[in-house]
Design a protein around this motif. Structure first.
Motif, PDB file in Angstrom:
ATOM      1  N   SER A  77      37.781 -33.254   8.170  1.00  0.00           N
ATOM      2  CA  SER A  77      38.836 -32.598   8.939  1.00  0.00           C
ATOM      3  C   SER A  77      39.515 -31.563   8.051  1.00  0.00           C
ATOM      4  O   SER A  77      39.648 -31.755   6.850  1.00  0.00           O
ATOM      5  N   ARG A  78      39.912 -30.487   8.686  1.00  0.00           N
ATOM      6  CA  ARG A  78      40.600 -29.412   7.968  1.00  0.00           C
ATOM      7  C   ARG A  78      41.619 -28.789   8.899  1.00  0.00           C
ATOM      8  O   ARG A  78      41.535 -28.924  10.118  1.00  0.00           O
ATOM      9  N   VAL A  79      42.604 -28.096   8.329  1.00  0.00           N
ATOM     10  CA  VAL A  79      43.641 -27.435   9.116  1.00  0.00           C
ATOM     11  C   VAL A  79      43.447 -25.929   8.996  1.00  0.00           C
ATOM     12  O   VAL A  79      43.422 -25.387   7.891  1.00  0.00           O
ATOM     13  N   ILE A  80      43.315 -25.279  10.146  1.00  0.00           N
ATOM     14  CA  ILE A  80      43.203 -23.823  10.195  1.00  0.00           C
ATOM     15  C   ILE A  80      44.246 -23.318  11.185  1.00  0.00           C
ATOM     16  O   ILE A  80      44.284 -23.747  12.336  1.00  0.00           O
ATOM     17  N   ASP A  81      45.120 -22.440  10.717  1.00  0.00           N
ATOM     18  CA  ASP A  81      46.200 -21.875  11.531  1.00  0.00           C
ATOM     19  C   ASP A  81      47.049 -22.954  12.187  1.00  0.00           C
ATOM     20  O   ASP A  81      47.421 -22.866  13.354  1.00  0.00           O
TER      21      ASP A  81
END
Length: 104
Positions: A77-81
């Motif tokens: 999982s990653r956070v973009i914007d």
């Protein structure tokens, strides 16, 4: 101890090392799942920071309609914007190559 005895010992040691290496590859022919996960995380980090990750330590069979191969399943999982993106993957247990990647 003469040279002949020394060379016999060296030859025996080298032969034993080769046999042990071959036997260990047959017993554990798969890559370390943690190393596979680290390699995948390194590729994801090139685009954005990683929020979390996981991998199952036991390989399972994956069929793509043509062949069946052992894979490790996992996720990242990653956070973009400000939005969290979750991905699930299947990586070849022998080479570590991703054979399936899905956005969850």
């Amino acid at each position: 101890m003469n040279l002949r005895d020394f060379m016999l010992g060296v030859t025996t040691g080298l032969a034993a090392a080769v046999i042990i290496k071959e036997a260990s590859e047959r017993i554990q022919p798969y890559m370390n799942p943690n190393q596979i996960l680290e390699n995948i995380k390194d590729e994801f980090r090139k685009e954005s920071p990683i929020e979390g990750s996981w991998i199952y330590m036991k390989p399972e069979n994956f069929t793509n309609g043509i062949t069946t191969i052992p894979v490790y399943r996992g996720g990242i999982s990653r956070v973009i914007d400000g939005e969290t993106e979750n991905f699930e993957f299947a990586a070849d247990a022998r080479s570590g190559v991703i054979v399936e990647l899905k956005k969850a």
